[in-house]
Design a protein around this motif. Structure first.
Motif, short mmCIF file in Angstrom:
data_model
loop_
_atom_site.label_atom_id
_atom_site.label_comp_id
_atom_site.label_asym_id
_atom_site.label_seq_id
_atom_site.Cartn_x
_atom_site.Cartn_y
_atom_site.Cartn_z
N GLN A 108 11.94 -2.92 2.03
CA GLN A 108 12.01 -1.59 2.64
C GLN A 108 11.24 -0.64 1.74
OE1 GLN A 108 15.97 0.02 3.23
NE2 GLN A 108 15.26 1.19 5.00
N VAL A 109 10.33 0.14 2.34
CA VAL A 109 9.43 0.97 1.56
C VAL A 109 9.31 2.38 2.13
CG1 VAL A 109 8.03 -1.00 0.80
CG2 VAL A 109 7.38 0.23 2.87
N GLU A 110 8.81 3.27 1.27
CA GLU A 110 8.36 4.59 1.68
C GLU A 110 6.87 4.63 1.39
OE1 GLU A 110 12.00 7.65 0.89
OE2 GLU A 110 10.79 7.12 -0.85
N VAL A 111 6.09 5.23 2.29
CA VAL A 111 4.64 5.26 2.14
C VAL A 111 4.13 6.69 2.27
CG1 VAL A 111 2.43 4.45 3.04
CG2 VAL A 111 4.41 2.94 3.09
N TRP A 112 3.39 7.12 1.25
CA TRP A 112 2.63 8.37 1.30
C TRP A 112 1.19 7.97 1.51
CZ3 TRP A 112 6.93 7.69 -1.59
CH2 TRP A 112 7.89 8.69 -1.55
N VAL A 113 0.48 8.71 2.34
CA VAL A 113 -0.90 8.34 2.68
C VAL A 113 -1.88 9.40 2.19
CG1 VAL A 113 -0.16 7.02 4.69
CG2 VAL A 113 -0.86 9.39 4.98
N LYS A 114 -3.13 8.98 2.07
CA LYS A 114 -4.19 9.93 1.76
C LYS A 114 -5.23 9.86 2.87
CE LYS A 114 -6.28 6.60 -1.44
NZ LYS A 114 -6.68 6.38 -2.81
#
Length: 175
Positions: free
Chosen positions: A86-92
């Motif tokens: 289970q992850v959290e993802v911040w994008v650019k």
């Protein structure tokens, strides 16, 4: 009606009287990624598939809701075995709209799931094993992951989130 307006006004005044943030005397200390980037993650979910440096993150489904799952292919993930985590993802550089959407990772953070008393496997390992057993090209979302102590197995409920919305259930032995 005027009473509610007065209560709202007093609440706003009291909210403004809160304490001001204090500065840290060690101004050169490094901030954690959460402090540097206070924005919420673009997506939080389970990694359902992995291809080289790309991971497919799908938000879990609430079994009591009719909401649809959010799915995103994220490129630039650090080298790791991601499936089941289970992850959290911040994008650019933004999100490319499609289904699943696509984005480049700025940061991927693993969310630690609590250990289940009596279980040998972690929930992420059980999910990973379940996904390996399922054949075919299916876009899946997690509905439930549950350890059944009496039978020493994990019950995994998934939902196909394409046009069919088919439910799948699999049992994974806890070894």
């Amino acid at each position: 009606m005027k009473a509610w307006g007065c209560i709202f006004f007093i609440a706003m005044i009291l909210a403004g009287c809160g304490s001001a943030p204090t500065s840290n005397s060690d101004s050169d200390s490094k901030k954690s990624p959460e402090q540097e980037n206070p924005a919420p993650p673009e997506i939080t979910g389970f990694v359902m598939e992995q291809k080289k440096d790309q991971i497919l993150v799908v938000s879990p489904l609430d079994s009591n809701s009719d909401s649809t799952a959010n799915a995103m292919w994220v490129s630039g993930a650090p080298k790791d075995r991601w499936v089941g985590k289970q992850v959290e993802v911040w994008v650019k550089n933004g999100v490319r709209e499609s289904f699943p959407s696509q984005a480049e990772a700025e940061e991927v953070t693993i969310l630690e799931m609590s250990h289940v008393e009596g279980a040998d496997l972690e929930a992420s390992e059980a999910l990973s094993k379940a996904l390996m057993e399922i054949t075919g090209d299916k876009l899946l979302a997690v509905k439930m992951i549950s350890y059944v102590e009496e039978e020493d197995v994990w019950e995994i409920q998934l939902t196909r989130i394409d046009s069919r919305n088919e439910d799948l259930e699999t049992i994974v032995a806890d070894r």
